[in-house]
Design a protein around this motif. Structure first.
Motif, PDB file in Angstrom:
ATOM      1  N   GLU A  40       4.383  -4.854  13.195  1.00 37.66           N
ATOM      2  CA  GLU A  40       3.507  -6.023  13.082  1.00 37.66           C
ATOM      3  C   GLU A  40       2.386  -5.684  12.111  1.00 37.66           C
ATOM      4  O   GLU A  40       1.856  -4.567  12.126  1.00 37.66           O
ATOM      5  N   GLY A  79       0.483   5.205   0.567  1.00 39.99           N
ATOM      6  CA  GLY A  79      -0.399   6.306   0.937  1.00 39.99           C
ATOM      7  C   GLY A  79       0.278   7.633   0.679  1.00 39.99           C
ATOM      8  O   GLY A  79       1.258   7.703  -0.065  1.00 39.99           O
ATOM      9  N   LYS A  80      -0.241   8.676   1.300  1.00 37.92           N
ATOM     10  CA  LYS A  80       0.289  10.020   1.075  1.00 37.92           C
ATOM     11  C   LYS A  80       1.655  10.188   1.751  1.00 37.92           C
ATOM     12  O   LYS A  80       2.504  10.898   1.234  1.00 37.92           O
ATOM     13  N   ALA A  81       1.823   9.553   2.888  1.00 39.13           N
ATOM     14  CA  ALA A  81       3.041   9.800   3.679  1.00 39.13           C
ATOM     15  C   ALA A  81       3.931   8.576   3.846  1.00 39.13           C
ATOM     16  O   ALA A  81       5.083   8.708   4.251  1.00 39.13           O
ATOM     17  N   LYS A  82       3.386   7.382   3.569  1.00 38.30           N
ATOM     18  CA  LYS A  82       4.155   6.174   3.852  1.00 38.30           C
ATOM     19  C   LYS A  82       3.898   5.086   2.804  1.00 38.30           C
ATOM     20  O   LYS A  82       2.868   5.101   2.129  1.00 38.30           O
ATOM     21  N   LYS A 116     -11.988   7.275   8.274  1.00 35.67           N
ATOM     22  CA  LYS A 116     -10.824   7.378   7.387  1.00 35.67           C
ATOM     23  C   LYS A 116     -11.319   7.246   5.954  1.00 35.67           C
ATOM     24  O   LYS A 116     -11.469   6.125   5.460  1.00 35.67           O
ATOM     25  N   HIS A 161       2.321  -1.580  17.355  1.00 36.18           N
ATOM     26  CA  HIS A 161       2.801  -2.440  16.261  1.00 36.18           C
ATOM     27  C   HIS A 161       4.317  -2.352  16.063  1.00 36.18           C
ATOM     28  O   HIS A 161       4.903  -3.117  15.308  1.00 36.18           O
ATOM     29  N   MET A 181      -6.276  -2.852   9.860  1.00 33.87           N
ATOM     30  CA  MET A 181      -6.555  -1.520  10.400  1.00 33.87           C
ATOM     31  C   MET A 181      -8.055  -1.253  10.491  1.00 33.87           C
ATOM     32  O   MET A 181      -8.825  -1.674   9.625  1.00 33.87           O
ATOM     33  N   ASP A 216       0.206   2.661  12.769  1.00 27.94           N
ATOM     34  CA  ASP A 216       0.508   3.892  12.028  1.00 27.94           C
ATOM     35  C   ASP A 216       1.712   4.645  12.602  1.00 27.94           C
ATOM     36  O   ASP A 216       2.735   4.035  12.872  1.00 27.94           O
ATOM     37  N   TYR A 227       0.852  -1.189   0.000  1.00 31.86           N
ATOM     38  CA  TYR A 227       0.000   0.000   0.000  1.00 31.86           C
ATOM     39  C   TYR A 227       0.882   1.231   0.000  1.00 31.86           C
ATOM     40  O   TYR A 227       1.810   1.327   0.802  1.00 31.86           O
ATOM     41  N   LEU A 237       3.718   0.846   2.858  1.00 29.95           N
ATOM     42  CA  LEU A 237       3.727  -0.369   3.681  1.00 29.95           C
ATOM     43  C   LEU A 237       4.163  -1.525   2.787  1.00 29.95           C
ATOM     44  O   LEU A 237       3.500  -1.818   1.785  1.00 29.95           O
ATOM     45  N   LEU A 286      -1.186  -5.416  10.813  1.00 25.87           N
ATOM     46  CA  LEU A 286      -2.502  -5.328  11.455  1.00 25.87           C
ATOM     47  C   LEU A 286      -3.607  -5.229  10.417  1.00 25.87           C
ATOM     48  O   LEU A 286      -3.372  -4.811   9.284  1.00 25.87           O
ATOM     49  N   GLU A 332      -4.190   5.736  15.027  1.00 22.65           N
ATOM     50  CA  GLU A 332      -4.928   4.706  14.280  1.00 22.65           C
ATOM     51  C   GLU A 332      -4.658   3.358  14.939  1.00 22.65           C
ATOM     52  O   GLU A 332      -3.509   3.063  15.293  1.00 22.65           O
TER      53      GLU A 332
END
Ligand code: ADP
Ligand code: UDP
Length: 234
Positions: free
Chosen positions: A82, A10-13, A123, A69, A86, A191, A8, A15, A84, A179
């Protein structure tokens, strides 16, 4: 543990999946975004600051008995976490009025809340993350009543731990967003916790030391993040 493929972005990270099904690599990007991504800049060094600051806070919370996590810091911009499931809610704790609350309710900026306020948001960028009552959270099946209670309890515990830690370093914790996710039925904090997701004000001068410097074009954006890192690691 090796990262295998991005699951995934996202805008900032980002995964990343790893060769362990139970773990992910959380990589912090240099992208700064605000107002649902309509304001966007790439800012050198931001990912490293947020990874370092977040790692520090998660280590502190772990020492204080909060289940998170966080496993370990891997590099300048990566941490092992870890994996998760979410929950699609954001939990916001407010000690001092700022941001959307001031606009929505017409409360004066700087009003202190004692006890602090805990809020839930959906979200969902397309819906602009609308605020939810606890009844909404239940009706939309976003979390069980027990999970709602546990998220509130955990969020208030995090507020006390981080608030006291930061106060000793001359920083007021104005508000922040958390989160949560689940793993085998257990509720776990996920998060990040960084100047992107918290508001930090210098206790003496009131100087803004968080993403509001970017949102409001105040300048000195990364200098403020650097100072937060210096103070939290002192
Ligand atoms: P956004 O999705 O808002 O653009 P990010 O760029 O921060 O946000 O993306 C990170 C995503 O990873 C978020 O959707 C967050 O809920 C999710 N996430 C955070 N920690 C974990 C975890 N331990 N396991 C799985 N997903 C996680
Ligand atoms: N926040 C966040 N992500 C979001 C919304 C809010 O990290 O999608 C954080 C924000 O940085 C602040 C707190 O949650 O520390 C409360 O934010 P607020 O509701 O005031 O929204 P904003 O003013 O950021 O739109």
């Amino acid at each position: 543990m090796k990262k295998t493929k991005p699951l995934y972005e996202g805008k900032a990270k980002i995964l990343w999946e790893t060769d362990s099904p139970e773990h992910m690599v959380q990589e912090f990007k240099n992208d700064a975004t605000a107002f649902d991504g309509t304001k966007h800049e790439v800012v050198e060094g931001k990912g490293a600051f947020n990874n370092r600051i977040s790692s520090h806070f998660y280590g502190l919370l772990r020492d204080e008995g909060i289940r998170t996590h966080f496993v370990k810091t891997l590099s300048d911009t990566e941490m092992l976490v870890e994996r998760l499931e979410m929950l699609s809610v954001e939990v916001v704790v407010r000690n001092i009025a700022a941001g959307s609350l001031v606009k929505r309710l017409g409360i004066s900026e700087g009003t202190k809340f004692d006890p602090p306020i805990v809020e839930f948001y959906l979200k969902d960028d397309e819906l602009h993350d609308p605020i939810l009552s606890e009844e909404h959270v239940r009706a939309l099946d976003l979390a069980t009543p027990d999970q709602v209670d546990a998220m509130k309890r955990e969020a208030l515990a995090v507020n006390i731990i981080l608030g006291n830690f930061l106060k000793q370093r001359g920083i007021d914790l104005v508000d922040f967003k958390l989160e949560f996710g689940t793993k085998g039925g257990e509720l776990i904090l996920g998060d990040e916790i960084s100047p992107d997701t918290c508001r930090f004000h210098d206790s003496k001068t009131g100087r803004i030391m968080d993403k509001d410097r970017f949102r409001q074009d105040l300048g000195g954006f990364m200098e403020a993040y650097g100072e937060i890192l210096d103070r939290v690691s002192s």
